[in-house]
Every structure is written in C-alpha cells, then in structure tokens.
Write an enzyme that holds these catalytic residues in place. Structure first.
Site, PDB file in Angstrom:
ATOM      1  N   ASN A  47     -10.043  -0.144  -0.680  1.00  0.00           N
ATOM      2  CA  ASN A  47      -8.481  -0.098  -0.489  1.00  0.00           C
ATOM      3  C   ASN A  47      -7.931  -0.431  -1.726  1.00  0.00           C
ATOM      4  O   ASN A  47      -8.059  -1.902  -1.938  1.00  0.00           O
ATOM      5  CB  ASN A  47      -8.219  -0.753   0.724  1.00  0.00           C
ATOM      6  CG  ASN A  47      -6.642  -0.755   0.935  1.00  0.00           C
ATOM      7  OD1 ASN A  47      -5.847  -0.198   0.063  1.00  0.00           O
ATOM      8  ND2 ASN A  47      -6.298  -1.505   2.001  1.00  0.00           N
ATOM      9  N   CYS A  57       0.776  -1.322   0.113  1.00  0.00           N
ATOM     10  CA  CYS A  57       0.163  -0.175   0.035  1.00  0.00           C
ATOM     11  C   CYS A  57       0.859   1.258   0.202  1.00  0.00           C
ATOM     12  O   CYS A  57       0.412   2.350  -0.546  1.00  0.00           O
ATOM     13  CB  CYS A  57      -1.015  -0.038   1.166  1.00  0.00           C
ATOM     14  SG  CYS A  57      -2.129  -1.477   1.344  1.00  0.00           S
ATOM     15  N   HIS A  90      -3.715   7.355   2.154  1.00  0.00           N
ATOM     16  CA  HIS A  90      -3.844   5.922   1.536  1.00  0.00           C
ATOM     17  C   HIS A  90      -5.232   5.753   2.105  1.00  0.00           C
ATOM     18  O   HIS A  90      -5.671   6.098   3.037  1.00  0.00           O
ATOM     19  CB  HIS A  90      -2.838   4.890   2.088  1.00  0.00           C
ATOM     20  CG  HIS A  90      -3.362   3.689   1.843  1.00  0.00           C
ATOM     21  ND1 HIS A  90      -3.732   3.314   0.700  1.00  0.00           N
ATOM     22  CD2 HIS A  90      -3.214   2.721   2.795  1.00  0.00           C
ATOM     23  CE1 HIS A  90      -3.793   1.852   0.591  1.00  0.00           C
ATOM     24  NE2 HIS A  90      -3.741   1.629   2.180  1.00  0.00           N
TER      25      HIS A  90
HETATM   26  O1  UT7 Z   1      -3.865  -1.008   3.478  1.00  0.00           O
HETATM   27  C1  UT7 Z   1      -3.267  -1.530   4.308  1.00  0.00           C
HETATM   28  C2  UT7 Z   1      -3.661  -1.189   5.636  1.00  0.00           C
HETATM   29  N1  UT7 Z   1      -4.820  -1.778   5.914  1.00  0.00           N
HETATM   30  C3  UT7 Z   1      -5.507  -1.243   7.036  1.00  0.00           C
HETATM   31  O2  UT7 Z   1      -5.207  -0.039   7.347  1.00  0.00           O
HETATM   32  C4  UT7 Z   1      -6.577  -1.948   7.721  1.00  0.00           C
HETATM   33  C5  UT7 Z   1      -6.762  -1.494   9.121  1.00  0.00           C
HETATM   34  N2  UT7 Z   1      -7.796  -2.124  10.040  1.00  0.00           N
HETATM   35  C6  UT7 Z   1      -9.051  -1.988   9.576  1.00  0.00           C
HETATM   36  O3  UT7 Z   1      -9.467  -1.215   8.838  1.00  0.00           O
HETATM   37  C7  UT7 Z   1     -10.231  -2.682  10.742  1.00  0.00           C
HETATM   38  O4  UT7 Z   1      -9.573  -3.001  11.488  1.00  0.00           O
HETATM   39  C8  UT7 Z   1     -11.184  -3.616   9.993  1.00  0.00           C
HETATM   40  C9  UT7 Z   1     -12.224  -2.995   9.030  1.00  0.00           C
HETATM   41  C10 UT7 Z   1     -10.189  -4.723   9.111  1.00  0.00           C
HETATM   42  C11 UT7 Z   1     -11.746  -4.565  11.046  1.00  0.00           C
HETATM   43  O5  UT7 Z   1     -12.634  -3.511  12.003  1.00  0.00           O
HETATM   44  P1  UT7 Z   1     -12.632  -3.674  13.361  1.00  0.00           P
HETATM   45  O6  UT7 Z   1     -13.323  -2.695  14.089  1.00  0.00           O
HETATM   46  O7  UT7 Z   1     -11.175  -3.591  13.823  1.00  0.00           O
HETATM   47  O8  UT7 Z   1     -13.173  -5.139  13.472  1.00  0.00           O
HETATM   48  P2  UT7 Z   1     -12.799  -6.566  13.986  1.00  0.00           P
HETATM   49  O9  UT7 Z   1     -11.795  -7.101  13.300  1.00  0.00           O
HETATM   50  O10 UT7 Z   1     -12.351  -6.341  15.585  1.00  0.00           O
HETATM   51  O11 UT7 Z   1     -14.087  -7.262  13.923  1.00  0.00           O
HETATM   52  C12 UT7 Z   1     -15.140  -7.105  14.932  1.00  0.00           C
HETATM   53  C13 UT7 Z   1     -16.252  -8.168  14.626  1.00  0.00           C
HETATM   54  C14 UT7 Z   1     -15.862  -9.535  14.667  1.00  0.00           C
HETATM   55  O12 UT7 Z   1     -16.949 -10.346  15.105  1.00  0.00           O
HETATM   56  P3  UT7 Z   1     -16.907 -10.568  16.856  1.00  0.00           P
HETATM   57  O13 UT7 Z   1     -15.484 -11.472  17.187  1.00  0.00           O
HETATM   58  O14 UT7 Z   1     -16.785  -9.193  17.663  1.00  0.00           O
HETATM   59  O15 UT7 Z   1     -18.247 -11.366  16.931  1.00  0.00           O
HETATM   60  C15 UT7 Z   1     -15.568  -9.985  13.249  1.00  0.00           C
HETATM   61  O16 UT7 Z   1     -15.981 -11.401  13.092  1.00  0.00           O
HETATM   62  O17 UT7 Z   1     -16.832  -7.949  13.162  1.00  0.00           O
HETATM   63  C16 UT7 Z   1     -16.561  -9.221  12.543  1.00  0.00           C
HETATM   64  N3  UT7 Z   1     -16.374  -9.203  11.154  1.00  0.00           N
HETATM   65  C17 UT7 Z   1     -17.436  -8.744  10.286  1.00  0.00           C
HETATM   66  N4  UT7 Z   1     -18.875  -8.731  10.182  1.00  0.00           N
HETATM   67  C18 UT7 Z   1     -19.468  -8.420   9.163  1.00  0.00           C
HETATM   68  C19 UT7 Z   1     -15.365  -8.926  10.440  1.00  0.00           C
HETATM   69  N5  UT7 Z   1     -15.459  -8.700   9.199  1.00  0.00           N
HETATM   70  C20 UT7 Z   1     -16.844  -8.714   9.052  1.00  0.00           C
HETATM   71  C21 UT7 Z   1     -17.556  -8.414   7.951  1.00  0.00           C
HETATM   72  N6  UT7 Z   1     -18.936  -8.274   7.851  1.00  0.00           N
HETATM   73  N7  UT7 Z   1     -17.096  -8.145   6.612  1.00  0.00           N
END
Ligand code: UT7
Length: 322
Positions: free
Chosen positions: A279, A113, A249
C-alpha cells in the site's frame, strides 16, 4: 466540450525492494500471514537519498516525457501526499523547481490514500473552468518514514513510491470523448480514529506514527467504494459492463476482490499491483495506472475507473476515457 485528457503517465519506486521474508527477520510476522491476509509479497522502501519529492520528480519527468510536452508548458501541479518533505512549503513546489517549470500553480492535497483521486478531481475542475491548461497530477509517498516498525499490524502493509499523470485541457467531441468523464469525492471525519497519525505540528510537534483499526477500515472500504463507484457510473451514464479496467487503491487484495465481487466486475478487469508495491497510499492508483499502461493492458480509448479510500475517512472514484 473542454475536458481533461490524460496524455502521459509515469512512476518511480525506491531502489530497495523488501520481501516478506526479509521483513520477517526484524518483525514478528511471516510471508504466509502477509500473503494470506493481504496479497502483499514485496514493497519498496526509500533510502536516505530518496524522498517524497525525489520520487515525485522522477515520476513526473517520466509522465512529461511520455506526453511529449515541454516542462514549462505545465501551469498546474497538484501533489497528493501524507508524507511531505517539509511541513511547508508544499512538496509540489519542490517538484516544480526541480522540473524547471516555475510558473503557474503548485500545491499539495492531503487526503491520504484518496489523495490522488482528490487531486484528479481538483485538477479536472480547474482545467475545465480554464484556471489552467496543462496539469501534472502526482501521488507520492514515503510512508515507511511514519510507520511504527514495532507494530506488525501496520508496518507490513505499506511501501513507498510515486505515480504521475499529465492532464491536458482539450476540446473533445463525439460519442466517445476522451478525458475525465465523472468524479465523486467524499469525506466523513467521524472516523478519524480508525486510521490516523498520532502526531502533528499543532499537537505534539512530532510527525507521529500510523495507527489503524484494520478490520473496521476493511469493512467501511468495501461499502464506501461500492457506493461511490455506483455514483460515478450513474453520473457518467455508463454500466459496469462498459468499464474496461478498474484501477483501485492497492491496500489489500481481499478488499479488491470483495469490491469487484460486489460490483459483478470480473477479476481479470482489475489491475492489481499490491503484491509488488504493497500500500503506497496516495501513490498507489497512479503507480498501478502507469504499470497497466506500460505493459499494454490499458489502451487508448479504454474506459478506466479509478477509486480509493483512506484516512479521514476520505474516498472517491473517477472515470476517464484514456
Ligand atoms: O490504505 C488505507 C486503507 N487501509 C486498508 O484498507 C486496510 C484494511 N484492513 C486490512 O487490510 C486488514 O484488516 C489487515 C490486513 C490490516 C488485517 O487483517 P485481518 O484479517 O483483519 O486481521 P486482524 O487484524 O483481525 O488480525 C488477526 C490476527 C491477530 O491475532 P489474534 O488476535 O487473532 O491472535 C493479529 O495479532 O493476526 C495477527 N496479526 C499478525 N500476525 C502475523 C496482525 N498482524 C500480523 C502480522 N503477522 N503482520
């Protein structure tokens, strides 16, 4: 002083747009979750006839046309990608051949990225030191090809696309010189397992799929980006309030907001395209830059800060007067 002045921009997207609702028909997710956690509403996915090289070539053609220069005046092509057409040769050489500017230097950079920022940094050094005179700097990806469509925590976040700029070596004098004013790049390989692809020619002989510990990446992104932006401001001797536009980004609207807040930068000065493009890895910064130039937000003379963070970890920022 010899500086790298941006004289044209271009971008390209695949034909097919995919909304969150469409995605939620095949992936266990919802428009509500994606919008709330990321700000993403739409992404573009490459068809069989669209590749990293074809998108890069379309974006490059547009940038060259906008610049109003002849393709064969380009003597340096640097293409940032993590999804090349072939393991080798470099996708930059395919673009070079398509454009018919078969002289000079052409190579790819792999910083995921942050790749476009790395490419700008390298191109700027080569232009200022006289290794080349006119550079095409491209970020292009077909990330959809390395996504695990069974993994909802990653597959909803990415899209395909390309962006390109033409940098021209020019003598710039006066109090407000145009061109790249400062660039800072970083890498910390200790974080390989936070964001990586689980394959490669030398290990599995497969391409592999994207794996990410999203929360960890998020945390590091806000800290690293705020720090590197501060370094660039110091090097250029400008204040955050002098910046007209931040072109970050486009990974997650929450990261954009958190970084802007940490820097006391008003949200109105931040270019946001993540809602439409998701992204697009190395393509995201030049895509957003082209959008904001074409819609008239970024004007000649504006001070524009570019920044990105990605797998490696790698991160960087670059300040230019357009
Ligand atoms: O380009 C390179 C750089 N990349 C980034 O900058 C990405 C950085 N990270 C992020 O943008 C965020 O961490 C994410 C968008 C990837 C995830 O958001 P989050 O608020 O950190 O969510 P999480 O991973 O902690 O997941 C929360 C919940 C989980 O369920 P439980 O365990 O709380 O029951 C996941 O299973 O959301 C669930 N979940 C989803 N639910 C519906 C994860 N993905 C999805 C989905 N749809 N697509």
């Amino acid at each position: 002083m010899r500086r790298s002045v941006m004289i044209g921009t271009g971008s390209a997207l695949p034909k097919r747009a995919v909304s969150n609702d469409e995605l939620s028909k095949t992936v266990d997710t919802s428009d509500e979750w994606i919008v709330e956690r990321t700000g993403i509403r739409n992404r573009y996915i490459a068809g069989d006839d669209e590749t990293t090289a074809s998108l890069a070539t379309d974006a490059a053609r547009m940038a060259i046309e906008t610049a109003g220069v002849a393709p064969d005046s380009i003597d340096l092509i640097i293409l940032a990608t993590a999804t090349p057409n072939q393991t080798f040769p470099a996708t930059a050489t395919i673009v070079q051949n398509e454009l018919g500017c078969n002289r000079g230097i052409a190579f790819d950079v792999a910083a995921v990225c942050s790749g476009f920022l790395y490419a700008v940094g390298v191109a700027d050094s080569m232009l200022r030191t006289g290794s080349a005179n006119r550079a095409l700097v491209i970020g292009a990806e077909t990330f959809s090809r390395i996504l695990d469509w069974e993994d909802r925590s990653t597959c909803v976040l990415f899209g395909d696309g390309a962006g390109a700029i033409v940098l021209d070596a020019r003598e710039e004098t006066g109090d407000a010189p145009r061109g790249v004013l400062a660039t800072k790049l970083h890498a910390d390989g200790a974080h390989n397992q936070m964001l990586y692809v689980d394959g490669g020619p030398s290990t599995t002989q497969t391409v592999g799929k994207v794996r990410m510990k999203g929360r960890e990446v998020f945390r590091h992104a806000v800290v690293n980006l705020s720090e590197v932006l501060g370094e660039v401001l110091d090097e250029a001797g400008v204040e955050i309030s002098d910046i007209d536009w931040l072109v970050p980004h486009q990974a997650n609207a929450r990261i954009l907001n958190a970084t802007a807040k940490k820097l006391n930068m008003p949200n109105e000065k931040v270019v946001v395209t993540v809602d439409q493009h998701a992204n697009t890895s190395a393509a995201s910064v030049p895509l957003a830059l082209d959008v904001a130039i074409r819609d008239g937000r970024i004007k000649s003379g504006d001070l524009v800060m570019l920044e990105a963070m990605g797998g490696g970890f790698t991160w960087g920022a670059s300040l230019m007067r357009v």
